[in-house]
Scaffold this motif. Structure first.
Motif, PDB file in Angstrom:
ATOM      1  N   LEU A 212      23.793 -16.569  17.524  1.00  0.00           N
ATOM      2  CA  LEU A 212      22.633 -16.777  16.659  1.00  0.00           C
ATOM      3  C   LEU A 212      23.094 -16.812  15.216  1.00  0.00           C
ATOM      4  O   LEU A 212      23.843 -15.954  14.774  1.00  0.00           O
ATOM      5  N   LYS A 213      22.634 -17.813  14.488  1.00  0.00           N
ATOM      6  CA  LYS A 213      22.911 -17.922  13.058  1.00  0.00           C
ATOM      7  C   LYS A 213      21.562 -18.048  12.366  1.00  0.00           C
ATOM      8  O   LYS A 213      20.608 -18.579  12.922  1.00  0.00           O
ATOM      9  N   TYR A 214      21.500 -17.574  11.149  1.00  0.00           N
ATOM     10  CA  TYR A 214      20.268 -17.651  10.377  1.00  0.00           C
ATOM     11  C   TYR A 214      20.543 -18.423   9.096  1.00  0.00           C
ATOM     12  O   TYR A 214      21.373 -18.014   8.287  1.00  0.00           O
ATOM     13  N   LYS A 215      19.829 -19.539   8.938  1.00  0.00           N
ATOM     14  CA  LYS A 215      20.007 -20.392   7.767  1.00  0.00           C
ATOM     15  C   LYS A 215      18.827 -20.187   6.825  1.00  0.00           C
ATOM     16  O   LYS A 215      17.669 -20.385   7.210  1.00  0.00           O
ATOM     17  N   LEU A 216      19.128 -19.788   5.593  1.00  0.00           N
ATOM     18  CA  LEU A 216      18.085 -19.587   4.597  1.00  0.00           C
ATOM     19  C   LEU A 216      17.486 -20.942   4.225  1.00  0.00           C
ATOM     20  O   LEU A 216      18.198 -21.847   3.807  1.00  0.00           O
ATOM     21  N   VAL A 217      16.172 -21.090   4.403  1.00  0.00           N
ATOM     22  CA  VAL A 217      15.523 -22.365   4.087  1.00  0.00           C
ATOM     23  C   VAL A 217      14.565 -22.260   2.907  1.00  0.00           C
ATOM     24  O   VAL A 217      14.248 -23.270   2.285  1.00  0.00           O
ATOM     25  N   LYS A 218      14.109 -21.057   2.574  1.00  0.00           N
ATOM     26  CA  LYS A 218      13.172 -20.929   1.458  1.00  0.00           C
ATOM     27  C   LYS A 218      13.197 -19.509   0.907  1.00  0.00           C
ATOM     28  O   LYS A 218      13.258 -18.546   1.650  1.00  0.00           O
ATOM     29  N   THR A 219      13.166 -19.398  -0.429  1.00  0.00           N
ATOM     30  CA  THR A 219      13.040 -18.116  -1.123  1.00  0.00           C
ATOM     31  C   THR A 219      11.860 -18.210  -2.079  1.00  0.00           C
ATOM     32  O   THR A 219      11.768 -19.163  -2.854  1.00  0.00           O
ATOM     33  N   ILE A 220      10.973 -17.234  -2.011  1.00  0.00           N
ATOM     34  CA  ILE A 220       9.797 -17.218  -2.870  1.00  0.00           C
ATOM     35  C   ILE A 220       9.730 -15.856  -3.553  1.00  0.00           C
ATOM     36  O   ILE A 220       9.751 -14.821  -2.882  1.00  0.00           O
ATOM     37  N   LYS A 221       9.649 -15.856  -4.871  1.00  0.00           N
ATOM     38  CA  LYS A 221       9.452 -14.613  -5.612  1.00  0.00           C
ATOM     39  C   LYS A 221       8.000 -14.586  -6.051  1.00  0.00           C
ATOM     40  O   LYS A 221       7.523 -15.514  -6.702  1.00  0.00           O
ATOM     41  N   THR A 222       7.296 -13.537  -5.664  1.00  0.00           N
ATOM     42  CA  THR A 222       5.869 -13.442  -5.933  1.00  0.00           C
ATOM     43  C   THR A 222       5.504 -11.991  -6.197  1.00  0.00           C
ATOM     44  O   THR A 222       6.368 -11.117  -6.214  1.00  0.00           O
ATOM     45  N   ARG A 223       4.225 -11.751  -6.396  1.00  0.00           N
ATOM     46  CA  ARG A 223       3.688 -10.391  -6.558  1.00  0.00           C
ATOM     47  C   ARG A 223       2.505 -10.241  -5.611  1.00  0.00           C
ATOM     48  O   ARG A 223       1.802 -11.210  -5.339  1.00  0.00           O
ATOM     49  N   THR A 224       2.294  -9.020  -5.144  1.00  0.00           N
ATOM     50  CA  THR A 224       1.094  -8.774  -4.347  1.00  0.00           C
ATOM     51  C   THR A 224      -0.111  -8.798  -5.286  1.00  0.00           C
ATOM     52  O   THR A 224       0.039  -8.666  -6.502  1.00  0.00           O
ATOM     53  N   SER A 225      -1.298  -8.952  -4.734  1.00  0.00           N
ATOM     54  CA  SER A 225      -2.497  -9.116  -5.564  1.00  0.00           C
ATOM     55  C   SER A 225      -2.949  -7.819  -6.231  1.00  0.00           C
ATOM     56  O   SER A 225      -3.637  -7.849  -7.234  1.00  0.00           O
ATOM     57  N   GLY A 226      -2.596  -6.680  -5.646  1.00  0.00           N
ATOM     58  CA  GLY A 226      -3.056  -5.409  -6.195  1.00  0.00           C
ATOM     59  C   GLY A 226      -4.401  -4.981  -5.631  1.00  0.00           C
ATOM     60  O   GLY A 226      -4.953  -3.962  -6.025  1.00  0.00           O
ATOM     61  N   SER A 227      -4.939  -5.760  -4.704  1.00  0.00           N
ATOM     62  CA  SER A 227      -6.237  -5.447  -4.112  1.00  0.00           C
ATOM     63  C   SER A 227      -6.186  -5.723  -2.618  1.00  0.00           C
ATOM     64  O   SER A 227      -5.672  -6.751  -2.187  1.00  0.00           O
ATOM     65  N   HIS A 228      -6.750  -4.816  -1.827  1.00  0.00           N
ATOM     66  CA  HIS A 228      -6.822  -5.042  -0.380  1.00  0.00           C
ATOM     67  C   HIS A 228      -7.965  -5.996  -0.027  1.00  0.00           C
ATOM     68  O   HIS A 228      -8.015  -6.521   1.068  1.00  0.00           O
ATOM     69  N   LYS A 229      -8.883  -6.203  -0.970  1.00  0.00           N
ATOM     70  CA  LYS A 229     -10.013  -7.095  -0.712  1.00  0.00           C
ATOM     71  C   LYS A 229      -9.638  -8.565  -0.927  1.00  0.00           C
ATOM     72  O   LYS A 229     -10.154  -9.438  -0.267  1.00  0.00           O
ATOM     73  N   ARG A 230      -8.762  -8.829  -1.875  1.00  0.00           N
ATOM     74  CA  ARG A 230      -8.298 -10.199  -2.145  1.00  0.00           C
ATOM     75  C   ARG A 230      -6.775 -10.207  -2.101  1.00  0.00           C
ATOM     76  O   ARG A 230      -6.113 -10.157  -3.126  1.00  0.00           O
ATOM     77  N   MET A 231      -6.227 -10.266  -0.904  1.00  0.00           N
ATOM     78  CA  MET A 231      -4.769 -10.211  -0.745  1.00  0.00           C
ATOM     79  C   MET A 231      -4.125 -11.540  -1.121  1.00  0.00           C
ATOM     80  O   MET A 231      -4.764 -12.589  -1.093  1.00  0.00           O
TER      81      MET A 231
ATOM     82  N   CYS B 194       0.839  -1.195   0.000  1.00  0.00           N
ATOM     83  CA  CYS B 194       0.000   0.000   0.000  1.00  0.00           C
ATOM     84  C   CYS B 194       0.873   1.245   0.000  1.00  0.00           C
ATOM     85  O   CYS B 194       2.020   1.222   0.435  1.00  0.00           O
ATOM     86  N   THR B 195       0.311   2.316  -0.497  1.00  0.00           N
ATOM     87  CA  THR B 195       1.001   3.600  -0.551  1.00  0.00           C
ATOM     88  C   THR B 195       0.912   4.279   0.816  1.00  0.00           C
ATOM     89  O   THR B 195       0.128   3.856   1.667  1.00  0.00           O
ATOM     90  N   PRO B 196       1.680   5.327   1.046  1.00  0.00           N
ATOM     91  CA  PRO B 196       1.561   6.054   2.317  1.00  0.00           C
ATOM     92  C   PRO B 196       0.147   6.600   2.566  1.00  0.00           C
ATOM     93  O   PRO B 196      -0.234   6.820   3.710  1.00  0.00           O
ATOM     94  N   SER B 197      -0.653   6.788   1.511  1.00  0.00           N
ATOM     95  CA  SER B 197      -2.034   7.256   1.694  1.00  0.00           C
ATOM     96  C   SER B 197      -3.010   6.087   1.832  1.00  0.00           C
ATOM     97  O   SER B 197      -4.211   6.267   1.692  1.00  0.00           O
ATOM     98  N   GLU B 198      -2.490   4.877   2.084  1.00  0.00           N
ATOM     99  CA  GLU B 198      -3.251   3.661   2.372  1.00  0.00           C
ATOM    100  C   GLU B 198      -4.063   3.145   1.187  1.00  0.00           C
ATOM    101  O   GLU B 198      -5.052   2.458   1.342  1.00  0.00           O
ATOM    102  N   ARG B 199      -3.624   3.454  -0.026  1.00  0.00           N
ATOM    103  CA  ARG B 199      -4.242   2.892  -1.225  1.00  0.00           C
ATOM    104  C   ARG B 199      -3.387   1.726  -1.715  1.00  0.00           C
ATOM    105  O   ARG B 199      -2.215   1.644  -1.403  1.00  0.00           O
ATOM    106  N   SER B 200      -3.983   0.868  -2.504  1.00  0.00           N
ATOM    107  CA  SER B 200      -3.232  -0.264  -3.047  1.00  0.00           C
ATOM    108  C   SER B 200      -2.113   0.241  -3.952  1.00  0.00           C
ATOM    109  O   SER B 200      -2.302   1.169  -4.740  1.00  0.00           O
ATOM    110  N   ALA B 201      -0.943  -0.378  -3.844  1.00  0.00           N
ATOM    111  CA  ALA B 201       0.192  -0.001  -4.688  1.00  0.00           C
ATOM    112  C   ALA B 201       0.221  -0.822  -5.973  1.00  0.00           C
ATOM    113  O   ALA B 201       1.157  -0.723  -6.752  1.00  0.00           O
ATOM    114  N   GLY B 202      -0.800  -1.639  -6.191  1.00  0.00           N
ATOM    115  CA  GLY B 202      -0.836  -2.464  -7.399  1.00  0.00           C
ATOM    116  C   GLY B 202      -0.099  -3.775  -7.179  1.00  0.00           C
ATOM    117  O   GLY B 202       0.245  -4.150  -6.064  1.00  0.00           O
TER     118      GLY B 202
END
Length: 183
Positions: free
Chosen positions: A123-142, A84-92
């Motif tokens: 403390l060590k952090y081991k990378l276990v999963k990487t996912i490349k995705t896109r947001t839905s563009g809608s706040h109603k169907r995230m 979302c944008t700083p004005s709380e609208r969907s960023a697409g």
């Protein structure tokens, strides 16, 4: 966390501050800046005023929701993401890289300068999963990701994106996976 930055200058003939200055933002996310000014005349009388402004790190924010922060090994991690944008609208539909790290605690016994041993936790952090995705563009169907994790323990989730201006936008969350096994 407070950083003070001071500029001393003179006002122009009309009594206006019209100079520009830049200051590097030392934060990884957006920040609120408080700008204070004190004007002192020749008789040492002063007037003080202040104002605040939010400096956004990018054109949008990445939001997330983890359905349960304590998840059984038998159920998937349910991760909802949006932008979302700083004005709380969907960023697409913006690209987001989601990385999941498993936290590993290592207890190490080290020899100290007084010739005794002490225990330290690293403390060590081991990378276990990487996912490349896109947001839905809608706040109603995230966008909802359902991810199965294998090992019990504490996990950290990072979200990373770049807006059209090249600003890196990040967010971080976490959860615990419980069940049989060692954390």
């Amino acid at each position: 966390y407070t950083i003070k930055y001071m500029v001393r200058t003179k006002l122009n003939e009309s009594g206006i501050f019209n100079k520009k200055f830049t200051y590097p933002v030392p934060f990884h996310t957006s920040a609120k800046f408080v700008i204070s000014a004190e004007v002192v005349d020749k008789k040492r009388q002063s007037v003080v005023s202040s104002s605040s402004v939010i400096v956004h790190k990018g054109k949008y924010y990445i939001g997330y929701k983890i359905k349960n922060y304590f998840i059984s090994r038998r159920e998937p991690l349910q991760l909802t993401i949006t932008s979302c944008t700083p004005s709380e609208r969907s960023a697409g539909r913006v690209p987001v890289e989601v990385k999941i790290y498993r936290t590993i605690w290592r207890n190490v016994r080290k020899l100290t300068s007084d010739n005794t041993y002490r225990w330290y936790t690293e403390l060590k952090y081991k990378l276990v999963k990487t996912i490349k995705t896109r947001t839905s563009g809608s706040h109603k169907r995230m966008k909802v990701l359902k991810i199965r994790m294998k090992k019990v323990g504490r996990y950290v989730v990072t979200f990373r994106s770049k807006d059209k201006s090249g600003n890196v936008i990040t967010n971080t969350g976490g959860f615990y996976l419980w069940g049989s096994g060692y954390a």
